[in-house]
Design a protein around this motif. Structure first.
Motif, PDB file in Angstrom:
ATOM      1  N   ASP A  91       0.418 -16.405   9.844  1.00 19.49           N
ATOM      2  CA  ASP A  91       0.705 -16.768  11.415  1.00 19.49           C
ATOM      3  C   ASP A  91       1.479 -15.464  11.724  1.00 19.49           C
ATOM      4  O   ASP A  91       2.200 -14.887  11.050  1.00 19.49           O
ATOM      5  N   LEU A  92       0.965 -15.116  13.294  1.00 17.25           N
ATOM      6  CA  LEU A  92       1.107 -13.958  13.544  1.00 17.25           C
ATOM      7  C   LEU A  92       1.914 -14.018  15.027  1.00 17.25           C
ATOM      8  O   LEU A  92       1.371 -15.055  15.997  1.00 17.25           O
ATOM      9  N   THR A  93       2.704 -13.184  15.401  1.00 13.54           N
ATOM     10  CA  THR A  93       3.200 -12.838  16.707  1.00 13.54           C
ATOM     11  C   THR A  93       2.949 -11.442  16.941  1.00 13.54           C
ATOM     12  O   THR A  93       3.419 -10.294  16.196  1.00 13.54           O
ATOM     13  N   VAL A  94       2.030 -10.876  18.082  1.00  9.94           N
ATOM     14  CA  VAL A  94       2.012  -9.787  18.482  1.00  9.94           C
ATOM     15  C   VAL A  94       2.178  -9.525  19.890  1.00  9.94           C
ATOM     16  O   VAL A  94       2.067 -10.327  20.951  1.00  9.94           O
ATOM     17  N   ALA A  95       2.952  -8.435  20.205  1.00 13.01           N
ATOM     18  CA  ALA A  95       3.452  -7.827  21.525  1.00 13.01           C
ATOM     19  C   ALA A  95       2.848  -6.628  21.802  1.00 13.01           C
ATOM     20  O   ALA A  95       3.136  -5.778  20.855  1.00 13.01           O
ATOM     21  N   VAL A  96       2.404  -6.243  23.086  1.00 10.54           N
ATOM     22  CA  VAL A  96       2.003  -5.082  23.519  1.00 10.54           C
ATOM     23  C   VAL A  96       2.907  -4.675  24.450  1.00 10.54           C
ATOM     24  O   VAL A  96       2.721  -5.314  25.513  1.00 10.54           O
ATOM     25  N   ASP A  97       3.790  -3.657  24.499  1.00  8.65           N
ATOM     26  CA  ASP A  97       4.596  -3.402  25.494  1.00  8.65           C
ATOM     27  C   ASP A  97       3.793  -2.250  26.545  1.00  8.65           C
ATOM     28  O   ASP A  97       2.903  -1.888  26.441  1.00  8.65           O
ATOM     29  N   GLY A 122       4.844 -11.347  11.015  1.00  7.45           N
ATOM     30  CA  GLY A 122       4.037 -12.749  10.692  1.00  7.45           C
ATOM     31  C   GLY A 122       4.515 -13.086   9.555  1.00  7.45           C
ATOM     32  O   GLY A 122       5.503 -12.478   8.561  1.00  7.45           O
ATOM     33  N   ARG A 123       3.873 -14.213   8.951  1.00 12.21           N
ATOM     34  CA  ARG A 123       4.282 -14.652   7.542  1.00 12.21           C
ATOM     35  C   ARG A 123       2.799 -15.242   7.002  1.00 12.21           C
ATOM     36  O   ARG A 123       1.934 -15.541   7.743  1.00 12.21           O
ATOM     37  N   ASP A 167      12.367 -11.485   2.626  1.00  9.11           N
ATOM     38  CA  ASP A 167      12.616 -13.140   3.119  1.00  9.11           C
ATOM     39  C   ASP A 167      10.972 -13.635   3.523  1.00  9.11           C
ATOM     40  O   ASP A 167      10.738 -14.502   3.994  1.00  9.11           O
ATOM     41  N   GLY A 168       9.856 -12.913   3.090  1.00 12.71           N
ATOM     42  CA  GLY A 168       8.396 -13.141   3.286  1.00 12.71           C
ATOM     43  C   GLY A 168       7.994 -12.698   4.535  1.00 12.71           C
ATOM     44  O   GLY A 168       6.777 -12.993   4.779  1.00 12.71           O
ATOM     45  N   THR A 169       8.875 -12.201   5.435  1.00  7.64           N
ATOM     46  CA  THR A 169       8.329 -11.524   6.727  1.00  7.64           C
ATOM     47  C   THR A 169       7.401 -10.376   6.592  1.00  7.64           C
ATOM     48  O   THR A 169       7.692  -9.455   5.847  1.00  7.64           O
ATOM     49  N   LEU A 170       6.242 -10.596   7.186  1.00 10.10           N
ATOM     50  CA  LEU A 170       5.358  -9.060   7.325  1.00 10.10           C
ATOM     51  C   LEU A 170       5.481  -8.361   8.769  1.00 10.10           C
ATOM     52  O   LEU A 170       5.551  -9.136   9.629  1.00 10.10           O
ATOM     53  N   THR A 171       5.493  -7.229   8.505  1.00 10.04           N
ATOM     54  CA  THR A 171       5.444  -6.236   9.553  1.00 10.04           C
ATOM     55  C   THR A 171       4.282  -5.527   9.644  1.00 10.04           C
ATOM     56  O   THR A 171       3.851  -4.837   8.735  1.00 10.04           O
TER      57      THR A 171
END
Length: 100
Positions: free
Chosen positions: A26-32, A41-42, A86-90
């Motif tokens: 499950d992923l959240t991507v942002a481009v500034d 994500g996780r 905590d399982g968060t992936l960067t």
């Protein structure tokens, strides 16, 4: 893509022809505005013991994956993955497939 929230797949490639493992995330991507790509994500599903051992092995050996988005025929975006307690992936994009 300015923003993406949803599921994607991390693929770990041994070479150009051999994908050793795939993990749904499950992923959240942002481009500034400057074009900097940031993603967190996780794992989409909890890893069982065997999957966890495989994940830990690949992360220790070489934490570089391709992230593939649904419905895309492209080879994905080459990223370095860092996992937190905590399982968060960067995920950080690796420009031009830099040598590992």
């Amino acid at each position: 893509m300015d923003r993406f929230v949803g599921q994607a797949r991390l693929e770990w490639w041994a070479n150009h022809e051999t994908c050793l493992e795939e993990y749904g995330i499950d992923l959240t991507v942002a481009v500034d505005a400057g074009g900097t790509w940031r993603a967190t994500g996780r794992h989409a599903n909890a890893l069982d013991t065997t999957q966890r051992e495989g994940w830990d092995f690949l992360m220790e050996m070489d934490p570089y994956f391709s992230v593939v988005f649904p419905g895309k025929d492209s080879p994905g975006i080459f990223v370095r993955v860092v996992g937190a307690e905590d399982g968060t992936l960067t995920l950080t994009e690796v420009p031009d497939r830099e040598v590992r």
